[in-house]
Design an enzyme around this catalytic site. Structure first.
Site, PDB file in Angstrom:
ATOM      1  N   HIS A  76       0.823  -1.194   0.000  1.00  0.00           N
ATOM      2  CA  HIS A  76       0.000   0.000   0.000  1.00  0.00           C
ATOM      3  C   HIS A  76       0.863   1.252   0.000  1.00  0.00           C
ATOM      4  O   HIS A  76       2.062   1.204   0.279  1.00  0.00           O
ATOM      5  CB  HIS A  76      -0.937   0.001   1.210  1.00  0.00           C
TER       6      HIS A  76
ATOM      7  N   GLU B  25       1.018   3.890   2.017  1.00  0.00           N
ATOM      8  CA  GLU B  25       1.630   4.281   3.282  1.00  0.00           C
ATOM      9  C   GLU B  25       2.879   3.444   3.576  1.00  0.00           C
ATOM     10  O   GLU B  25       3.905   3.962   4.013  1.00  0.00           O
ATOM     11  CB  GLU B  25       0.624   4.131   4.433  1.00  0.00           C
TER      12      GLU B  25
ATOM     13  N   CYS C 101      -2.505  -0.299   7.573  1.00  0.00           N
ATOM     14  CA  CYS C 101      -1.659   0.873   7.362  1.00  0.00           C
ATOM     15  C   CYS C 101      -1.750   1.844   8.541  1.00  0.00           C
ATOM     16  O   CYS C 101      -0.798   2.570   8.824  1.00  0.00           O
ATOM     17  CB  CYS C 101      -2.048   1.576   6.066  1.00  0.00           C
TER      18      CYS C 101
ATOM     19  N   ALA D 214     -18.378   4.707 -39.035  1.00  0.00           N
ATOM     20  CA  ALA D 214     -17.974   3.973 -40.237  1.00  0.00           C
ATOM     21  C   ALA D 214     -18.831   4.439 -41.402  1.00  0.00           C
ATOM     22  O   ALA D 214     -19.929   4.970 -41.217  1.00  0.00           O
ATOM     23  CB  ALA D 214     -18.128   2.463 -40.035  1.00  0.00           C
TER      24      ALA D 214
ATOM     25  N   ALA E 234     -20.999   3.604 -44.991  1.00  0.00           N
ATOM     26  CA  ALA E 234     -22.048   2.627 -45.264  1.00  0.00           C
ATOM     27  C   ALA E 234     -21.470   1.259 -45.612  1.00  0.00           C
ATOM     28  O   ALA E 234     -22.119   0.224 -45.414  1.00  0.00           O
ATOM     29  CB  ALA E 234     -22.936   3.124 -46.404  1.00  0.00           C
TER      30      ALA E 234
ATOM     31  N   TRP F 110      -8.806   5.226 -40.979  1.00  0.00           N
ATOM     32  CA  TRP F 110      -9.034   5.779 -39.626  1.00  0.00           C
ATOM     33  C   TRP F 110      -9.803   7.072 -39.765  1.00  0.00           C
ATOM     34  O   TRP F 110      -9.466   7.893 -40.625  1.00  0.00           O
ATOM     35  CB  TRP F 110      -7.711   6.044 -38.904  1.00  0.00           C
TER      36      TRP F 110
ATOM     37  N   ARG G  41      -6.588   3.729 -22.102  1.00  0.00           N
ATOM     38  CA  ARG G  41      -6.670   2.302 -21.801  1.00  0.00           C
ATOM     39  C   ARG G  41      -5.769   1.950 -20.614  1.00  0.00           C
ATOM     40  O   ARG G  41      -6.152   1.183 -19.736  1.00  0.00           O
ATOM     41  CB  ARG G  41      -6.240   1.476 -23.015  1.00  0.00           C
TER      42      ARG G  41
ATOM     43  N   ASP H 212     -13.694  -5.449 -36.687  1.00  0.00           N
ATOM     44  CA  ASP H 212     -12.345  -4.876 -36.643  1.00  0.00           C
ATOM     45  C   ASP H 212     -11.247  -5.849 -36.234  1.00  0.00           C
ATOM     46  O   ASP H 212     -10.069  -5.536 -36.418  1.00  0.00           O
ATOM     47  CB  ASP H 212     -12.324  -3.687 -35.672  1.00  0.00           C
TER      48      ASP H 212
ATOM     49  N   SER I 188     -23.615 -12.506 -26.224  1.00  0.00           N
ATOM     50  CA  SER I 188     -24.566 -13.468 -25.662  1.00  0.00           C
ATOM     51  C   SER I 188     -24.243 -14.895 -26.083  1.00  0.00           C
ATOM     52  O   SER I 188     -24.376 -15.838 -25.292  1.00  0.00           O
ATOM     53  CB  SER I 188     -25.997 -13.102 -26.090  1.00  0.00           C
TER      54      SER I 188
END
Length: 356
Positions: A44, A46, A76, A154, A156, A162, A176, A192, A214
């Site tokens: 931790h 501390e 701690c 995107a 059609a 990009w 991220r 992708d 699912s």
């Protein structure tokens, strides 16, 4: 406290299920120790700040109430007492029932002066994911949307690489890295075949890559190839065939199904149970719509490019079944800045100073 907050932010994305705490030890106006929660959640902050030093008579600035229970490491609060600390300044209390108020009580019982709620709003904002997991049993969710000026991700024909520029993509990698996990739907994987890893940031600890599907009826060769280096979790229905993934090393996370999709509420509950505190959702549109409709999105980060794709393009958010404007999720703008040729705008579901 400002330094302690800055140190604590270094742990974002690296310390789950623990909070990203920062600690600074000061004596006679001079910093003599500093620390932040180590990767993996321990030691931790501390303990790291106090390591190999004499802290007798010093003040400790810590962003979260010191723990008061025996877990995998000693409390701690006891470490601060044993070190001879005479004053502790705390950013915000810890709602964990094993700690809540007890750390402060233990310090005061030892004769230590305790000052609480110093820069509390900042401390709560920095540790919002941990606080939500403790209080609501769900992680903080950031929804990232990168698209054209008219809200398309995107053309059609499905072309999407990009729309935004390399500066925006590099910023996404940094985001991220500050989250425990990156989440996408099966449609994004099919379209992708993304890697979803952090690249070019000098980091070796990768976020968990989560796919919500699912049926788990898709292929993802890029992610399958490096599961050993960057973990993959599948959130799926109970009837899904996950054998190819689990045999490759992925984690199976069975979830309830709602409207033929993974139930976002149950999914977030399961992810919190597994220790996640911060999830970075990168689409697609159906998953984004389900999270928004369930009131699970805490922050939206948009990257907008100066290009128009027209109504035939793919919208960034899927159908939400809204009839009235008053039913639409509304967010508060907290930041806008240029990222190369694009614009980044950050929005929160509620003002960041609110009680988390």
């Amino acid at each position: 406290m400002g330094m302690a907050l800055s140190l604590g932010r270094r742990g974002l994305g690296h310390v789950w299920p623990n909070p990203n705490v920062g600690c600074v030890i000061v004596r006679d106006g001079r910093v003599i120790g500093r620390g932040w929660t180590a990767a993996g959640g321990r030691p931790h902050a501390e303990t790291r700040a106090l390591a190999d030093m004499d802290a007798t008579g010093a003040t400790a600035y810590v962003t979260l109430e010191p723990c008061a229970h025996h877990g995998k490491t000693p409390p701690c609060a006891d470490a601060l007492i044993a070190a001879g600390i005479v004053r502790v300044v705390i950013g915000t209390g810890d709602p964990d029932p094993r700690v809540s108020g007890r750390g402060i009580e233990r310090l005061r019982a030892a004769g230590i002066q305790v000052v609480v709620d110093v820069r509390q709003d900042e401390a709560r904002a920095d540790m919002a994911g941990f606080l939500l997991r403790v209080r609501e049993n769900r992680p903080w969710v950031t929804l990232k949307l990168a698209g054209s000026f008219d809200g398309r991700i995107a053309t059609a024909t499905g072309e999407s690489k990009w729309i935004t520029g390399p500066d925006a993509r590099r910023t996404v990698h940094a985001m991220r890295a500050r989250h425990d996990a990156v989440l996408v739907g099966a449609g994004t994987v099919r379209a992708d075949n993304p890697s979803l890893t952090v690249r070019g940031m000098g980091t070796t600890r990768q976020p968990v890559r989560i796919i919500a599907s699912s049926k788990a009826d898709f292929d993802a060769p890029v992610m399958m190839a490096d599961i050993a280096d960057a973990p993959v979790w599948l959130c799926h229905g109970t009837q899904a065939n996950t054998a190819p993934w689990t045999q490759a090393g992925a984690k199976s996370v069975p979830c309830a199904i709602k409207d033929r999709q993974v139930d976002p509420v149950d999914m977030m509950r399961k992810l919190a149970d597994l220790g996640l505190t911060r999830v970075f959702c990168e689409g697609g549109g159906s998953l984004a719509a389900s999270l928004l409709s369930a009131g699970l999105v805490d922050e939206v980060v948009g990257f907008t490019a100066g290009v128009m794709l027209g109504a035939e393009g793919t919208p960034s958010v899927g159908a939400m079944g809204l009839d009235r404007l008053t039913d639409a999720p509304r967010f508060f703008l907290t930041e806008t800045r240029a990222i190369g040729p694009d614009i980044m705008h950050r929005w929160h579901r509620a003002p960041v100073s609110s009680d988390l």
